[in-house]
Design a protein around this motif. Structure first.
Motif, PDB file in Angstrom:
ATOM      1  N   ASP A  12       0.737  -1.194  -0.113  1.00  0.00           N
ATOM      2  CA  ASP A  12       0.004   0.005  -0.078  1.00  0.00           C
ATOM      3  C   ASP A  12       0.824   1.169  -0.119  1.00  0.00           C
ATOM      4  N   LEU A  13       1.877   1.344  -0.771  1.00  0.00           N
ATOM      5  CA  LEU A  13       2.755   2.393  -0.779  1.00  0.00           C
ATOM      6  C   LEU A  13       2.062   3.649  -1.182  1.00  0.00           C
ATOM      7  N   GLU A  14       1.292   3.563  -2.208  1.00  0.00           N
ATOM      8  CA  GLU A  14       0.479   4.711  -2.769  1.00  0.00           C
ATOM      9  C   GLU A  14      -0.447   5.133  -1.759  1.00  0.00           C
ATOM     10  N   VAL A  19      -1.182   9.595   2.525  1.00  0.00           N
ATOM     11  CA  VAL A  19      -1.417  10.158   3.841  1.00  0.00           C
ATOM     12  C   VAL A  19      -0.462  10.680   4.352  1.00  0.00           C
ATOM     13  N   TYR A  20       0.812  10.467   4.164  1.00  0.00           N
ATOM     14  CA  TYR A  20       1.799  10.976   5.093  1.00  0.00           C
ATOM     15  C   TYR A  20       2.753  12.010   3.991  1.00  0.00           C
ATOM     16  N   GLU A  25       8.888   6.085  -3.345  1.00  0.00           N
ATOM     17  CA  GLU A  25      10.277   5.790  -3.703  1.00  0.00           C
ATOM     18  C   GLU A  25      11.067   5.934  -2.418  1.00  0.00           C
ATOM     19  N   ASP A  26      10.713   6.742  -1.556  1.00  0.00           N
ATOM     20  CA  ASP A  26      11.519   7.138  -0.432  1.00  0.00           C
ATOM     21  C   ASP A  26      11.220   6.285   1.022  1.00  0.00           C
ATOM     22  N   ILE A  27      10.229   5.432   0.722  1.00  0.00           N
ATOM     23  CA  ILE A  27       9.766   4.226   1.785  1.00  0.00           C
ATOM     24  C   ILE A  27      10.331   3.165   1.592  1.00  0.00           C
ATOM     25  N   GLY A 326      10.587   7.178   7.153  1.00  0.00           N
ATOM     26  CA  GLY A 326      10.587   6.543   5.852  1.00  0.00           C
ATOM     27  C   GLY A 326      10.768   5.001   5.768  1.00  0.00           C
ATOM     28  N   LEU A 327      10.026   4.465   7.011  1.00  0.00           N
ATOM     29  CA  LEU A 327      10.312   3.031   7.371  1.00  0.00           C
ATOM     30  C   LEU A 327       8.768   2.539   7.700  1.00  0.00           C
ATOM     31  N   MET A 328       8.502   1.471   6.805  1.00  0.00           N
ATOM     32  CA  MET A 328       7.079   1.059   7.022  1.00  0.00           C
ATOM     33  C   MET A 328       6.895  -0.357   7.583  1.00  0.00           C
ATOM     34  N   ILE A 329       6.492  -0.464   8.986  1.00  0.00           N
ATOM     35  CA  ILE A 329       6.337  -1.767   9.282  1.00  0.00           C
ATOM     36  C   ILE A 329       4.924  -2.086   9.424  1.00  0.00           C
ATOM     37  N   ARG A 330       4.491  -3.227   9.885  1.00  0.00           N
ATOM     38  CA  ARG A 330       3.061  -3.790   9.974  1.00  0.00           C
ATOM     39  C   ARG A 330       2.621  -3.424  11.391  1.00  0.00           C
ATOM     40  N   ASP A 331       1.806  -2.961  11.522  1.00  0.00           N
ATOM     41  CA  ASP A 331       0.753  -2.739  12.615  1.00  0.00           C
ATOM     42  C   ASP A 331      -0.219  -4.078  12.551  1.00  0.00           C
TER      43      ASP A 331
END
Length: 366
Positions: A12-14, A19-20, A25-27, A326-331
């Motif tokens: 779900d990077l889009e 949202v943020y 590309e920076d995530i 810029g770091l996406m983890i899973r809640d």
């Protein structure tokens, strides 16, 4: 500010970008569980030279691809079914079996329950217990596997707990299911990441049992979710024939079939991946041992489940702190049986892992 009810899948990077206000590309996605090495070394070099393959239809039987998979998985080509990702094969298998009552070991991937529901069946969960570090209690599971259950669904290694069932225990489960006329579907999406894969994989059991099917794909280990190539391994010839008869022809495009053959033969890439993941898993264990107020659970996949032990620190707090960097983890609060103190993250490059670990330490030690 994101609302707590909003949760993001690894793809779900889009949505994250919207949202943020962070460019996708920076995530760095620690949520997608995809091999940090990217696609196979040989695939990068060779696939373009096969572009003319798209001018003809693929082999309807995918003979060459199935032979290649059989060699890779140590089974017979006649036991291999290929599909448009493992998702197609999960759907086909559940459609054919049409279970009225399925038992799912959870918390786990939500697609299983969805497919059972689409077929008109009901899903029930066998809950892994936190006090057991989410390790499966075989005896207790078997006590719940009664003759009114049609289908048992197991993700091995499991997502999101990252625990696994060894083959000797899977044999006990299959014996019990055989006596109660229960079919078993095992999703081995993450099996190649396991340090003791040879003791965990159920592939050899397909030679002895006709009530098991194993599902795999290339999305995670081979970092190629966009190719949509999956395969199943099953020793039940009648079921294989039924799936192939129901499956649409040419569900795998010519380039994906060729790519599969290239990837499954890229030994350097396979070994490099296993070495990286095993090294980072041990290193992350050591780091987390020094972080206050967080617990991690034994990991056999390329990701790890953690729990915050401070009631004032939630999974959303950790998600927020990570994504701001810029770091996406899973809640993991949307998984069955997990609350708002659980997160999951996969193992990336050592440098990126260090960035995330520093954020976790800062939040948990505050």
């Amino acid at each position: 500010m994101i609302k707590h009810k909003d949760h993001f899948h690894g793809s779900d990077l889009e949505a994250i970008e919207r949202v943020y206000g962070i460019k996708k590309e920076d995530i760095t996605s620690f949520s997608a569980n995809v091999n940090p090495l990217g696609v196979s070394y040989q695939l990068r070099e060779c696939l373009a030279s096969h572009i003319d393959a798209i001018t003809t239809y693929p082999d309807r039987e995918y003979t060459s691809l199935r032979n290649c998979i059989a060699t890779y998985a140590h089974t017979d080509a006649s036991n291999i079914i290929v599909g448009n990702g493992s998702t197609e094969l999960i759907s086909l298998m559940i459609q054919i079996k049409s279970p009225k009552k399925a038992l799912i070991i959870g918390p786990t991937y939500s697609e299983y329950e969805r497919e059972v529901s689409l077929g008109g069946g009901s899903s029930f969960y066998f809950a892994l217990q936190e006090e057991d570090d989410f390790k499966l209690n075989i005896e207790l599971l078997c006590s719940k596997l009664t003759s009114d259950i049609d289908l048992l669904i197991i993700c091995n290694p499991n997502n999101p707990t990252s625990g696994s069932i060894h083959r000797k225990d899977m044999r006990k489960i299959l014996d019990h299911c055989k006596r109660n006329d229960i079919f078993v579907m095992v999703d081995e999406t993450y099996i190649e990441f396991a340090p003791d894969m040879e003791q965990i994989s159920s592939v050899p059991l397909t030679n002895d049992y006709n009530n098991i099917i194993i599902l795999r794909g290339i999305s995670k280990f081979f970092a190629a979710p966009g190719l949509r190539l999956g395969y199943a391994i099953c020793g039940n010839t009648d079921l294989i024939k039924e799936i192939n008869n129901k499956k649409n022809p040419w569900t795998i495009n010519s380039l994906a079939a060729i790519a599969g053959e290239i990837m499954f033969n890229d030994i350097e890439y396979i070994n490099s991946t296993k070495q990286l993941i095993n090294t980072e898993r041990k290193r992350i264990y050591t780091y987390l041992d020094g972080v206050s107020n967080i617990k991690y659970y034994p990991s056999t996949a390329n990701f790890i489940l953690c729990k915050t032990l401070d009631d004032t620190v939630t999974s959303n707090d950790l998600f927020e702190a990570a994504i701001r960097n810029g770091l996406m983890i899973r809640d993991c609060s949307t998984f069955p049986f997990l609350d708002d103190h659980y997160i999951r993250f996969c193992f990336m490059s050592p440098e990126k892992n260090d960035e995330l670990l520093a954020v976790i330490k800062e939040v948990c030690n505050r």
